[in-house]
Scaffold this active site. Structure first.
Site, mmCIF file in Angstrom:
data_model
loop_
_atom_site.group_PDB
_atom_site.id
_atom_site.type_symbol
_atom_site.label_atom_id
_atom_site.label_comp_id
_atom_site.label_asym_id
_atom_site.label_seq_id
_atom_site.Cartn_x
_atom_site.Cartn_y
_atom_site.Cartn_z
ATOM 1 N N TYR A 1 0.824 -1.206 0.000
ATOM 2 C CA TYR A 1 0.000 0.000 0.000
ATOM 3 C C TYR A 1 0.870 1.273 0.000
ATOM 4 O O TYR A 1 0.380 2.355 0.281
ATOM 5 C CB TYR A 1 -0.952 0.000 1.195
ATOM 6 N N TYR A 9 -11.171 -0.584 0.261
ATOM 7 C CA TYR A 9 -11.109 -0.049 1.636
ATOM 8 C C TYR A 9 -9.776 0.611 1.934
ATOM 9 O O TYR A 9 -9.624 1.249 2.974
ATOM 10 C CB TYR A 9 -11.406 -1.164 2.647
ATOM 11 N N ARG A 10 -8.811 0.522 1.008
ATOM 12 C CA ARG A 10 -7.440 0.916 1.302
ATOM 13 C C ARG A 10 -6.682 0.755 -0.008
ATOM 14 O O ARG A 10 -7.061 -0.064 -0.831
ATOM 15 C CB ARG A 10 -6.890 -0.069 2.320
#
Lengths: 524, 524
Positions: free
Chosen positions: A92, A469-470
């Site tokens: 991420y 969500y991310r």
């Protein structure tokens, strides 16, 4: 790498800024050397070239006093800071900033465990405390409290919660287990949220909501402030723990598995998140691709069958665990067993049924008891120079949705030449579907393909009503753009708040698609 | 009552404003008649004179379209609106506005149940849906879902959640069970929070946090927007429900009770909130004070003993319930029983052990299964013209804190001539201590005493590190003032947000101590 400057800042001002930072934290904690220091702030897992997210500098304060002075300097120079804590948010974005030239605000030195409360079951931590740190500390003091950790144990307790991370024990919804925050705003003001706003409060880490609007959520996945302290509820060691694994033979068992899991999860017969893990995900932590297949494109079915047989895994593998006194575990297991026994070919394994050196089983067994480890991180060894980027849409817990998401991704990633490597984390009422593209980080062509695939997946998922969500830095704007109901009403609200709490836009500009006014581009 | 005007608005502008509102909702839904209409918006339970919270008008939109136009009118005239939903928030202000002259924005007509999802276990409701409404609807459609209600069943599902209310089943932490919101901002913008911001989202009411900063909490106990829709998770009917009551003989058993409850609650052996209810609270719903005592001041010990004997209750009475299949209930009961059996004089009652006409037992039994009723509301019958105001500090779950809070309040309320009427609601890691002053609403001297007592309690509780979670209109500023850490840093943050999202200050000015810029007074 060549040195870069923060956007809009001259070489002279940058030199003065660095000197000012050095006065605050000392020379040892301002990093500008492009050969020896700044590479630590590059994301080895990005699908774009390194320069895209190369910082101009990094600064690591030791405490909130230093942090306050750093923010003052950033305001003075209008310099963008990118906040990281442990910097281990790999797949991420890791430690890298959203844009080239940002100064990384590295909170790793603020790593004190401020309190462990055995009686009430909570800890208070600073941003740099890793799961390993907290676990070892609890072991050292003989605590009976468990932690709930992310799969790689070097992740941070506080930052993982802020990123809406999830774990593997009954306390796996990290946001639900957060209680009490200390936040520094861009102007240097320190705020205690919730009950902590009452001086001498007895309940700062016991009751979440305080008096008046509950602001804690505002500082998650956010650039509205810097969270400097957080309370986290910890689970009491249960009187029993019995992890299990159920393997399934066929790809389309996913439908029946998911339908079986929904009532078990909603009714908390499976108290922690259940995981439905795909065959290749299981394989990645134990073998390398080339051990079985050296061709291009998706692994053929015959090879999949061989892997399944050798590793004693299925096309899908459900991990769960029983917690509590034996009679409760026995009772729950009966219901769980009945639900899955209906699916032909389902095989059940408890601890005694797996090999001692079975890496996948071992690390899942640890995670379910909150024992941090690094096993899953080794999935990068699937291919040489392996890196991965994670696509994580949220889905209802239904067989139809699971199959739809699976096919939607599998077909496209296979077409793009990647294996489908995925798992579903089934929470109380939703699934996090995590699909990871593993690519060769030294191969620009593969990276470009992975990047393109990701953008395509965002689009097709959004069209089907699935949002993520991310995400990785590279896709924050793209995903934020899919949450565009009523002409981006939610984003516009967040921008209003951003403009008011950080008018100079010094904190993490662009985080999750939220840009300060000065950097905001027109929206379609 | 005499007519009043909104602050800062002339008689002529007010007439024009009313005419404009009538054009939107029709004459039938703009209320200005001081004899027949506006008394419905007076709080019969306030300790201050009626004029203090007398509205100038009330307006009841039928839908978000009308609401949007009402906000436009309010912005045009800079008129303060005070949002209520069911208006049943008694003891905390009921339907009355914070200040005289406000226009009550009454959302009672927006009372649609928009969705019941049996599969995933949730409902989506508008603000005016009461617990009775939702319960009856579920009964009607044959749903197996339970609701979790406040003690008085006419309260609202959405507004009770927004006020951080708690209930009596395992889904009693209403904030935790909230998922997805639609909010109208002061400028008329409609925002979908969380996953709902993705058009066509499949997970609006299944996953709470969405992508980016989580804003839902901002709109609770708040004047930052008008919540027009909310998702609420509903519990599946459990395979068994077995409520129990344990009575204790001595005042100071409270210490041992609380120490016994903490581990049972933290470990979820008691899945819903446990309630430790004082003798007089129990009595209020069954008898009137004058049945036993007509003297002034606190009821003497001999009379307390007689009440206890007649009603088969204790000085303290713990209510809890077992949920689940019989083997799980049996297992948990064993642990619970052992924990309390140690306390001399403890007596256990199950349903078969209580009389059919035992009002206190009956309504608690209903609440534990999410069956709304109005029994507890009858506590006002304790004295003639009874009204009550609730003081609700939050405390750690320890014997020391329970006794400290109890004595702190009991001594002061007795001195002020009131009975101690209280209960402790023990949640996961905190207790809500609810002390209710029951006073004669026709006796100005009693009201003044109750008011003075309340202010004193706020002070002494804050000095001991206890803050309140909710309060009556009259005390919002006082309590907000106790949450003053770092020169009111949290309040200043909220004011910044208020100024940005509602610059004209039309929405509920003064709610929880948050005033718009134009009405903000200097702080000490």
């Amino acid at each position: 790498m060549n040195a870069v400057l923060p956007p809009g800042i001259t070489r002279e001002h940058f030199a003065a800024l660095v000197a000012d930072l050095q006065k605050v934290v000392g020379k040892a904690y301002v990093f500008t050397d492009t050969q020896w220091e700044l590479p630590a702030y590059i994301d080895a897992y990005q699908t774009t070239p390194d320069e895209v997210h190369q910082p101009s500098a990094a600064v690591a304060p030791a405490n909130t006093g230093e942090l306050q002075r750093i923010l003052e300097i950033a305001r003075h120079y209008k310099a963008p800071l990118w906040t990281i804590s442990t910097g281990k948010n790999f797949a991420y974005g890791g430690p890298a900033p959203r844009k080239a030239g940002y100064i990384v605000l590295d909170l790793k030195r603020m790593n004190r465990i401020l309190e462990v409360n055995e009686k009430h079951g909570y800890a208070v931590v600073e941003p740099g405390v890793s799961y390993f740190d907290l676990y070892r500390h609890l072991q050292k003091i003989g605590s009976k409290l468990w932690i709930d950790c992310a799969a790689p144990g070097w992740g941070g307790v506080l930052p993982n919660t802020l990123e809406h991370g999830v774990g593997y024990t009954p306390y796996g919804d990290h946001m639900t287990m957060q209680c009490g925050m200390e936040v520094m705003l861009a102007d240097g003001t320190v705020v205690q949220t919730g009950m902590g706003a009452l001086p001498g409060s007895q309940t700062t880490n016991l009751y979440k909501y305080g008096f008046g609007p509950w602001v804690d959520g505002l500082f998650t996945q956010s650039n509205f402030g810097v969270v400097t302290k957080m309370g986290v509820w910890l689970m009491q060691e249960p009187p029993g723990y019995r992890p299990y694994m159920i393997t399934f033979e066929r790809e389309d068992d996913l439908h029946a598995i998911t339908e079986a899991l929904r009532p078990l999860k909603v009714n908390m017969l499976i108290p922690a998140a259940a995981f439905t893990v795909g065959l290749i995900w299981e394989a990645t932590v134990q073998i390398s691709r080339r051990d079985y297949y050296t061709g291009k494109g998706a692994i053929p079915d015959s090879v999949r069958k061989k892997i399944a047989k050798d590793l004693r895994i299925g096309e899908w593998n459900v991990y769960g665990a029983l917690y509590g006194p034996p009679p409760i575990m026995d009772n729950n297991w009966e219901v769980i067993h009945d639900a899955f026994a209906k699916i032909p070919g389902a095989k059940v394994y408890f601890d005694a049924d797996r090999h001692k050196n079975d890496a996948a089983w071992s690390y899942r067994k640890k995670l379910g008891a909150g024992i941090p480890n690094m096993t899953e991180y080794s999935m990068s060894n699937w291919i040489p120079n392996g890196a991965h980027v994670d696509f994580s849409p949220i889905s209802p817990v239904t067989g139809v949705d699971a199959i739809k998401q699976y096919e939607l991704i599998r077909d496209r990633c296979n077409k793009a030449g990647f294996d489908y490597i995925g798992e579903f984390a089934i929470g109380w009422r939703d699934m996090h579907h995590i699909y990871t593209t593993i690519f060769d980080r030294n191969d620009p062509e593969q990276k470009a393909r992975a990047y393109k695939l990701f953008l395509e997946l965002v689009e097709v998922a959004a069209d089907a009503g699935y949002g993520e969500y991310r995400t990785h830095l590279d896709f924050m704007d793209n995903i934020a753009a899919t949450y565009n109901w009523n002409d981006h009403a939610l984003l516009r609200l967040r921008e209003k708040i951003k403009d008011r709490v950080d008018p100079l836009g010094i904190l993490s500009p662009g985080k999750m698609g939220i840009w300060p006014k000065s950097m905001r581009k027109g929206r379609a």
